[in-house]
Write a protein that holds these residues in place. Structure first.
Motif, PDB file in Angstrom:
ATOM      1  N   THR A 218      84.913  58.171  22.367  1.00 24.24           N
ATOM      2  CA  THR A 218      83.844  57.338  21.813  1.00 24.24           C
ATOM      3  C   THR A 218      83.033  56.779  22.968  1.00 24.24           C
TER       4      THR A 218
ATOM      5  N   PHE B  74      77.618  60.533   8.737  1.00 26.37           N
ATOM      6  CA  PHE B  74      78.956  61.059   8.990  1.00 26.37           C
ATOM      7  C   PHE B  74      79.177  62.368   8.223  1.00 26.37           C
TER       8      PHE B  74
ATOM      9  N   TYR C 192      76.135  60.010  14.609  1.00 24.29           N
ATOM     10  CA  TYR C 192      77.450  60.644  14.658  1.00 24.29           C
ATOM     11  C   TYR C 192      77.375  61.900  15.518  1.00 24.29           C
TER      12      TYR C 192
ATOM     13  N   VAL D  74      84.577  63.985  15.134  1.00 18.95           N
ATOM     14  CA  VAL D  74      83.320  63.262  14.962  1.00 18.95           C
ATOM     15  C   VAL D  74      83.517  61.852  15.504  1.00 18.95           C
TER      16      VAL D  74
ATOM     17  N   GLU E  28      81.390  58.062  16.618  1.00 18.69           N
ATOM     18  CA  GLU E  28      80.188  57.256  16.396  1.00 18.69           C
ATOM     19  C   GLU E  28      79.544  56.884  17.722  1.00 18.69           C
TER      20      GLU E  28
END
Length: 187
Positions: A3, A44, A73, A86, A88
């Protein structure tokens, strides 16, 4: 996939819309792995399905969030296995200070007619800040617009500044929001 730290943008016209280079976090997200492909998505679901990627991720204009924050995303896919993750990415649009464009001129009487005077530049601060809380901002004075833009060579003697140009001189003022580093400049 890792992330990333939020991307921030100082919004010069305070409309909560920012321009971001989403690709700037690619190495951070993949850990530098050459065996990954990346796509960027506004939802998303799109990222999860691998559909509707953002067309120009290097020049992405945010939607108009009222909070100044938008989440995009990032889909990271292994080229070896086809597995994906995936993550953020927070896009934060920060305001810039709204200042009085042209402050009231500072004037002093010239007692020896040489065109040089001594000025207390800090007396212009309340007018320039236009009601902004001075505790939340830093104010610096510069002799050129470039210096104010680059935040270099601030005038040190703001309480007793002598103009270098006889009879009149423009001083550039930089006001920066302490919490975000976003700034505005006025003459």
């Amino acid at each position: 996939a890792n992330t990333p730290t939020p991307l921030t943008y100082c919004d010069p016209n305070n409309d909560n819309v920012g321009i971001f280079d989403l690709t700037s976090v690619a190495n951070q997200v993949t850990g530098g792995a050459a065996t990954s492909t990346i796509s960027y998505h506004e939802t998303f679901t799109d990222a999860d399905l691998g559909v509707t990627p953002i067309v120009d991720p290097a020049n992405y204009s945010t939607l108009t969030p009222t909070s100044g924050i938008q989440i995009v995303y990032i889909r990271v896919t292994s080229t070896l296995t086809g597995c994906y993750a995936v993550v953020e990415l927070e896009l934060q649009v920060n305001p810039t200070p709204v200042l009085v464009e042209t402050a009231l001129p500072l004037e002093v009487c010239d007692d020896n007619a040489d065109g040089i005077g001594v000025f207390d530049l800090t007396t212009a601060i309340p007018n320039i800040l236009n009601g902004l809380n001075p505790a939340l901002h830093t104010v610096s004075f510069h002799t050129s617009e470039v210096q104010a833009q680059d935040n270099t060579n601030p005038i040190a003697n703001v309480l007793s500044f002598s103009n270098g140009t006889p009879n009149q001189q423009i001083i550039w003022v930089r006001v920066e929001i302490i919490a975000t580093g976003c700034y505005s400049i006025v003459p």
